[in-house]
Design an enzyme around this catalytic site. Sequence first.
Site, mmCIF file in Angstrom:
data_model
loop_
_atom_site.group_PDB
_atom_site.id
_atom_site.type_symbol
_atom_site.label_atom_id
_atom_site.label_comp_id
_atom_site.label_asym_id
_atom_site.label_seq_id
_atom_site.Cartn_x
_atom_site.Cartn_y
_atom_site.Cartn_z
ATOM 1 C CE LYS A 118 -3.903 -2.298 0.392
ATOM 2 N NZ LYS A 118 -3.441 -3.474 -0.341
ATOM 3 C CG ASP A 119 -0.679 4.555 -2.134
ATOM 4 O OD1 ASP A 119 -0.360 5.279 -3.072
ATOM 5 O OD2 ASP A 119 -1.531 3.643 -2.211
#
Length: 556
Positions: free
Chosen positions: A319-320
């Site tokens: 994920k970011d």
Amino acid sequence: MLRSFSYLTDHTGFCGTIKNSPSDFVVTEIEVTEHSVRGTRAEARHELMEAPLGQSSPGLMLDCDHGRAPRPSERQPGWAGGSCPASPGQYQPEGEPEPKPGLEESSNLDSLLGKPMSALLNRFACDLKDAWESESNADSGTGEFSLGPILDKKNRADLHSAIRQKFPFLATVTKDNEMIVKGNADYRELCQLVTEKETSDFFKFLDAKLENSTFSFEPDGNKEHRKVVHHFINRKFGKLLETKSFTVTDVNDQQNMSIMVRFREKSSRKRPAGGFQEKQDLYTAFTLQKENLETLEAIGFLAAELGVLPSDFSYTGIKDKKAITYQPMVVKKVTPERLKEIGSKMEKKGMRIHNIHSACQHLRLGQLKGNHFDIVVRDLKHHNHDSSADLKERISEAMENIEAKGFVNYYGPQRFGQGLNVQTDQIGLALLNENMVKAMKLFFTPEDSDDPVNNAKRYFLQTEDAKGALVMLPEFKVRERMLLRALNRYGVDHEGCTKGWLSIPHSMRIFYVHAYCSKIWNEAASYRLKIYGSKVVEGDLVFSEENESISLDDKV
């Protein structure tokens, strides 16, 4: 908008910025099963909406689902509670004196082989080493030397050990009692990453297989380079060895990082007569909430605190970093109670652990329905060519269009890079066409800026002096430095460039090919939209939500 692509609507749109702060970008993974992490996310989202956002400007909140998750990259494993590493470039058994030289001495080889055969072996080893260094012969690493038949099994074992201790760059094999000696390709590959002394000491450590022994590489402050070394050892010897980066003090009393290697513990589990495993692996599932952390960085913190390897964690995708993200994870060999104990410590590192419960298996990459995004867009304004005075009208029009018709999920700059002169898909196409020289020149094409990295690239293209460019290039440019080292060894012709590309890890090479595949997807999706619009036509794959328990693969 991406260049010359087709879109579902022709509305004018508006300008804005995202990711001004992590709380402006909230990502929640949508699980394949009905029970998702939405409940946890909804509660936290309410807290975010109530909390002040500092000095950030007012913005627009977007709420959308995204069906494609990125793939994770490798990161170095680690363990907690281990002993201090041995001196760099050396191996040392725990609680035991340093091993004595023993069979590696030349006199022992003379006694095992006889002086004439020992001299011939020594000449073969020297010739092979010279050929590796000069690269005068393209097949220099493929030669073999036969020691003849060795019928006694103990003598063969002693010879295997003696040869590999004296010549760690050689590999020994037995074929029908005949002992064959040849160059060790793994040794040669590791020499591309670390010094030859470190490589030699590492392979002596590997061959000795001393219980409780460890080996440490020289201190290395370059995180990306350490990751490449971790990846090499895991790829080649992962079933036998495990690695971790430790903090060490160098000769100048400065804190630095060093990779330590040790042998994996042997499993004590035995299968009973019925064929069933006596003790099943222990799995604990949980939802990880993290803020302003990479997924793999967060796993590193968790692994160190729990005393397990990062490879004991499984997840469906990364994920970011500059975001608040929620994703399910499963950790092996940790009880739910133990995981609950570290909750307060993890909060200090920007993480929270929710929904802790026992599980029966690990997660797989790509095992998700998609991601849900809550995005705040700030600094809203008109496009330069838009003369409309009503910005709210433009925003409402855009939101209504997206809600009614959706959007095409094109790959963007994150896949193709920010370069103006060369993009990653061009390098991928050259590799697919096996035009290795062109691919290399594209890779080293500089941008129009005056900085050490682009100056080094510019110098290399003008002079083809790989060694000189290597001196100019900053240490943190791991990929570029690996290629230049190889080009310095092998030359810059087709064969040299081919060997250069093969000298970097597969995960790095394949990135460029995937970039070209992404460009093809973009072009195909745009063409499909231009010819047929948004209507469904024969040949389309349609995702129906009538029965969400059926996987997409089943529907295909």
